[in-house]
Enzyme design. Structure first.
Site, PDB file in Angstrom:
ATOM      1  N   ASP A  63      59.988 -33.503 -52.948  1.00  0.00           N
ATOM      2  CA  ASP A  63      60.051 -33.591 -51.485  1.00  0.00           C
ATOM      3  C   ASP A  63      61.024 -32.522 -51.008  1.00  0.00           C
ATOM      4  O   ASP A  63      62.166 -32.454 -51.473  1.00  0.00           O
ATOM      5  CB  ASP A  63      60.518 -35.002 -51.088  1.00  0.00           C
ATOM      6  CG  ASP A  63      60.573 -35.213 -49.579  1.00  0.00           C
ATOM      7  OD1 ASP A  63      61.186 -34.376 -48.882  1.00  0.00           O
ATOM      8  OD2 ASP A  63      60.019 -36.217 -49.104  1.00  0.00           O
ATOM      9  N   GLU A 117      59.042 -39.859 -57.323  1.00  0.00           N
ATOM     10  CA  GLU A 117      59.753 -39.034 -56.336  1.00  0.00           C
ATOM     11  C   GLU A 117      61.258 -39.279 -56.376  1.00  0.00           C
ATOM     12  O   GLU A 117      61.732 -40.386 -56.141  1.00  0.00           O
ATOM     13  CB  GLU A 117      59.218 -39.351 -54.925  1.00  0.00           C
ATOM     14  CG  GLU A 117      59.906 -38.556 -53.827  1.00  0.00           C
ATOM     15  CD  GLU A 117      59.341 -38.856 -52.443  1.00  0.00           C
ATOM     16  OE1 GLU A 117      58.515 -39.783 -52.316  1.00  0.00           O
ATOM     17  OE2 GLU A 117      59.734 -38.157 -51.485  1.00  0.00           O
ATOM     18  N   ASP A 157      63.342 -35.190 -42.117  1.00  0.00           N
ATOM     19  CA  ASP A 157      61.897 -35.360 -41.976  1.00  0.00           C
ATOM     20  C   ASP A 157      61.363 -34.841 -40.649  1.00  0.00           C
ATOM     21  O   ASP A 157      60.566 -35.509 -39.997  1.00  0.00           O
ATOM     22  CB  ASP A 157      61.500 -36.819 -42.221  1.00  0.00           C
ATOM     23  CG  ASP A 157      61.656 -37.207 -43.685  1.00  0.00           C
ATOM     24  OD1 ASP A 157      60.868 -36.717 -44.507  1.00  0.00           O
ATOM     25  OD2 ASP A 157      62.593 -37.969 -44.007  1.00  0.00           O
ATOM     26  N   HIS A 178      64.655 -33.391 -50.234  1.00  0.00           N
ATOM     27  CA  HIS A 178      65.407 -34.231 -51.166  1.00  0.00           C
ATOM     28  C   HIS A 178      66.351 -33.477 -52.095  1.00  0.00           C
ATOM     29  O   HIS A 178      66.678 -33.954 -53.179  1.00  0.00           O
ATOM     30  CB  HIS A 178      64.436 -35.082 -51.992  1.00  0.00           C
ATOM     31  CG  HIS A 178      63.830 -36.184 -51.184  1.00  0.00           C
ATOM     32  ND1 HIS A 178      63.127 -37.225 -51.725  1.00  0.00           N
ATOM     33  CD2 HIS A 178      63.845 -36.406 -49.857  1.00  0.00           C
ATOM     34  CE1 HIS A 178      62.715 -38.033 -50.766  1.00  0.00           C
ATOM     35  NE2 HIS A 178      63.140 -37.553 -49.613  1.00  0.00           N
ATOM     36  N   TRP A 210      58.339 -44.135 -54.883  1.00  0.00           N
ATOM     37  CA  TRP A 210      59.659 -43.766 -54.392  1.00  0.00           C
ATOM     38  C   TRP A 210      60.399 -45.045 -54.061  1.00  0.00           C
ATOM     39  O   TRP A 210      59.849 -45.938 -53.407  1.00  0.00           O
ATOM     40  CB  TRP A 210      59.588 -42.885 -53.131  1.00  0.00           C
ATOM     41  CG  TRP A 210      60.950 -42.764 -52.524  1.00  0.00           C
ATOM     42  CD1 TRP A 210      61.998 -42.044 -53.002  1.00  0.00           C
ATOM     43  CD2 TRP A 210      61.446 -43.477 -51.377  1.00  0.00           C
ATOM     44  NE1 TRP A 210      63.123 -42.257 -52.221  1.00  0.00           N
ATOM     45  CE2 TRP A 210      62.802 -43.122 -51.226  1.00  0.00           C
ATOM     46  CE3 TRP A 210      60.871 -44.381 -50.476  1.00  0.00           C
ATOM     47  CZ2 TRP A 210      63.592 -43.646 -50.196  1.00  0.00           C
ATOM     48  CZ3 TRP A 210      61.663 -44.895 -49.454  1.00  0.00           C
ATOM     49  CH2 TRP A 210      63.008 -44.513 -49.321  1.00  0.00           C
ATOM     50  N   HIS A 241      55.799 -33.220 -51.412  1.00  0.00           N
ATOM     51  CA  HIS A 241      56.005 -33.834 -50.109  1.00  0.00           C
ATOM     52  C   HIS A 241      56.540 -32.724 -49.225  1.00  0.00           C
ATOM     53  O   HIS A 241      57.733 -32.442 -49.225  1.00  0.00           O
ATOM     54  CB  HIS A 241      56.997 -34.992 -50.191  1.00  0.00           C
ATOM     55  CG  HIS A 241      56.335 -36.312 -50.414  1.00  0.00           C
ATOM     56  ND1 HIS A 241      56.987 -37.510 -50.312  1.00  0.00           N
ATOM     57  CD2 HIS A 241      55.045 -36.611 -50.702  1.00  0.00           C
ATOM     58  CE1 HIS A 241      56.122 -38.494 -50.550  1.00  0.00           C
ATOM     59  NE2 HIS A 241      54.949 -37.962 -50.792  1.00  0.00           N
ATOM     60  N   LYS A 271      65.341 -38.313 -55.233  1.00  0.00           N
ATOM     61  CA  LYS A 271      66.021 -38.095 -53.961  1.00  0.00           C
ATOM     62  C   LYS A 271      67.500 -37.871 -54.223  1.00  0.00           C
ATOM     63  O   LYS A 271      68.040 -38.328 -55.230  1.00  0.00           O
ATOM     64  CB  LYS A 271      65.767 -39.338 -53.100  1.00  0.00           C
ATOM     65  CG  LYS A 271      66.416 -39.349 -51.768  1.00  0.00           C
ATOM     66  CD  LYS A 271      65.672 -40.305 -50.847  1.00  0.00           C
ATOM     67  CE  LYS A 271      66.386 -40.367 -49.517  1.00  0.00           C
ATOM     68  NZ  LYS A 271      65.568 -40.932 -48.476  1.00  0.00           N
ATOM     69  N   ASP A 297      55.170 -35.182 -45.588  1.00  0.00           N
ATOM     70  CA  ASP A 297      56.088 -36.310 -45.422  1.00  0.00           C
ATOM     71  C   ASP A 297      57.097 -35.997 -44.331  1.00  0.00           C
ATOM     72  O   ASP A 297      58.131 -35.388 -44.576  1.00  0.00           O
ATOM     73  CB  ASP A 297      56.798 -36.634 -46.747  1.00  0.00           C
ATOM     74  CG  ASP A 297      57.636 -37.901 -46.636  1.00  0.00           C
ATOM     75  OD1 ASP A 297      57.517 -38.603 -45.609  1.00  0.00           O
ATOM     76  OD2 ASP A 297      58.407 -38.192 -47.569  1.00  0.00           O
ATOM     77  N   ASP A 339      68.083 -34.721 -44.859  1.00  0.00           N
ATOM     78  CA  ASP A 339      66.700 -35.122 -45.115  1.00  0.00           C
ATOM     79  C   ASP A 339      66.121 -35.759 -43.846  1.00  0.00           C
ATOM     80  O   ASP A 339      65.798 -36.932 -43.806  1.00  0.00           O
ATOM     81  CB  ASP A 339      66.713 -36.117 -46.279  1.00  0.00           C
ATOM     82  CG  ASP A 339      65.317 -36.559 -46.671  1.00  0.00           C
ATOM     83  OD1 ASP A 339      64.364 -35.797 -46.401  1.00  0.00           O
ATOM     84  OD2 ASP A 339      65.182 -37.657 -47.232  1.00  0.00           O
TER      85      ASP A 339
HETATM   86  C1  RNT Z   1      61.920 -41.054 -48.555  1.00  0.00           C
HETATM   87  C2  RNT Z   1      60.793 -40.400 -49.269  1.00  0.00           C
HETATM   88  C3  RNT Z   1      59.476 -41.121 -49.179  1.00  0.00           C
HETATM   89  C4  RNT Z   1      59.181 -41.683 -47.814  1.00  0.00           C
HETATM   90  C5  RNT Z   1      57.778 -42.224 -47.658  1.00  0.00           C
HETATM   91  C6  RNT Z   1      57.653 -43.080 -46.460  1.00  0.00           C
HETATM   92  O1  RNT Z   1      63.054 -40.282 -48.547  1.00  0.00           O
HETATM   93  O2  RNT Z   1      60.662 -39.090 -48.852  1.00  0.00           O
HETATM   94  O3  RNT Z   1      58.475 -40.281 -49.628  1.00  0.00           O
HETATM   95  O4  RNT Z   1      59.381 -40.731 -46.822  1.00  0.00           O
HETATM   96  O5  RNT Z   1      57.390 -42.844 -48.807  1.00  0.00           O
HETATM   97 ZN    ZN Z   2      58.925 -37.991 -49.598  1.00  0.00          ZN
END
Ligand code: RNT
Ligand code: ZN
Length: 420
Positions: free
Chosen positions: A260, A227, A297, A263, A186, A287, A229, A327, A295
């Site tokens: 993810d 990955e 998290d 994302h 990523w 993820h 985004k 994640d 996003d």
């Molecule tokens: C970032 C991505 C990625 C990170 C990690 C730390 O938007 O989701 O996966 O969160 O690699």
């Molecule tokens: Zn991620």
């Protein structure tokens, strides 16, 4: 114990009435590893040098809950505590910025397995597989918000070398641990404001990825994932590695795509993508995350979105091609509890999906009886999932109900409180 056993057999009967075998579900659940992300333990800091901290990359940990891991040993101790309160055998998801450099200064493009051997040994000692991630952020050469797509060839080359180094490390971990590492790429590359050239960076990224992935590596040691985004902080207007970019890339190179949950557009669901992308790519890395309005998290919970993801994987028969990773990074609550809450919630969603009377539901659907399909789907929501979950925890010697939090509180008093 007696009581639990009794109610388990009663619950088992109830599920059997729907044609669901709870024993089978418990057995399957035990075969699904979740990859626990090291970065929840220290707010994505890493240990490359003293005072390592998350910087740039368009991601953000917020909060200052006391007791964050300051060293590799502390992080391992925290992980071990979390794992002791999570049923089943799981994996460690490590970022390259968690290298064990022994105080030496080593450039990221010069990382070798030697800098991760202590992590591999730790995984081995705990019977865990390991997954890996090159770190394309928190580094002076990432300060422009560009890495693999940087117009400066020397900077691009540095990051290409980092990517190559990380695949080798992943493969060596996979070889030593007897289970392939998923090495996930990523990058944060993008721009804050409207770019005029959207094409150039993508062409450079494609070429850079081809360089990184040039050397074929046996799939029994390492699997490459990519990955995408939608946007990040400072890359609101343009992200080089968009979903379309990586989907095309992963299909043409037959790589894993990493989805993810944070994302995509907030009304878009990862769950609906699974059966589509798996028609064309060999596998997916999930993820599992929880975006709140963006996003963000947040810690994963057993919500509808997570449940929809596990349902799709189970219903589609995709377990063998799906790698579950977490994640999220929340620094506003106890970080060990965050790991436990997120992992247990994901496992509960998996269990709920394994306990679904899918055969019956499919039959209704095939007959065009959508009324019965909806009725049964809703009835399933009041089935005694908790009883089956408790049984699972008991069988894996893990505290079943909310009392696991007592252990976390004790650890907080005895260990985390001393980290000042
Ligand atoms: C970032 C991505 C990625 C990170 C990690 C730390 O938007 O989701 O996966 O969160 O690699
Ligand atoms: Zn991620």
């Amino acid at each position: 114990m007696q009581e639990t056993t009794l109610s388990y057999s009663a619950a088992r009967e109830l599920y059997a009435g729907l044609g669901v075998d709870t024993e089978q579900a418990l057995q399957t659940l035990a075969s699904i590893p979740i990859s626990l992300h090291c970065w929840q333990g220290d707010d994505v800091g890493g240990f490359e040098h003293e005072n390592s901290a998350l910087s740039g990359g368009g991601i953000q940990a917020t909060g200052n809950y006391p007791g964050k891991a300051r060293t590799i040993d502390e992080l391992r101790q925290d992980l071990q505590t979390a794992l002791s309160l999570i049923p089943g055998r799981h994996r460690l998801n490590l970022h390259a910025c968690y290298a064990d450099l022994g105080g030496k200064k080593v450039e990221r493009n010069e990382y070798t397995v030697e800098h991760f051997q202590s992590w591999i040994d730790w995984c081995k000692a705990h019977g865990m597989g390991m997954d890996f991630n090159p770190s394309f952020f928190s580094h002076p050469l990432a300060n422009d918000g560009l890495t693999l797509s940087h117009p400066d060839e020397a900077i691009r080359q540095f990051w290409i070398e980092h990517g190559i180094a990380c695949r080798k490390i992943g493969a060596e971990a996979g070889r030593q641990l007897g289970t392939p590492a998923v090495t996930n790429i990523w990058i944060p590359d993008g721009s804050k404001d409207i770019p005029v050239d959207r094409k150039g960076p993508r062409l450079r990224l494609e070429a850079a990825l081809d360089e990184i992935l040039k050397e074929p590596i046996d799939a029994q040691y390492n699997l490459d994932a990519l990955e995408s985004k939608l946007f990040g902080i400072g890359s609101e207007s343009y992200v080089v590695g968009s979903h379309e970019f990586y989907l095309g890339y992963a299909i043409t190179r037959q790589k894993l795509i990493c989805l993810d949950a944070g994302h995509f557009h907030p009304t878009e669901n990862v769950s609906d993508k699974i059966s589509s992308v798996l028609q064309y790519v060999p596998g997916i890395l999930l993820h599992v995350s929880r975006g709140v309005r963006w996003d963000s998290d947040h810690v994963v919970i057993a919500d509808d979105q997570t449940r929809a993801i596990t349902e799709e994987v189970i219903r589609g028969g995709f377990l063998g091609r799906t790698h579950f990773g977490l994640d999220f990074f929340d620094a506003s609550i106890n970080r060990i509890a965050a790991w436990i809450i997120g992992t247990r919630s994901l496992l509960k969603c998996l269990l709920a999906s394994l306990l679904e009377p899918t055969r019956k539901l499919r039959q209704f659907e095939a007959e065009g009886d959508f009324t019965s399909r909806l009725a049964l789907l809703e009835e399933c929501k009041s089935m005694p999932l908790g009883v089956i979950w408790n049984e699972y925890c008991h069988r894996h010697d893990v505290i079943a109900g909310p009392r696991w939090m007592d252990e976390v509180k004790r650890y907080e008093r005895e260990v985390l409180a001393t980290r000042t």
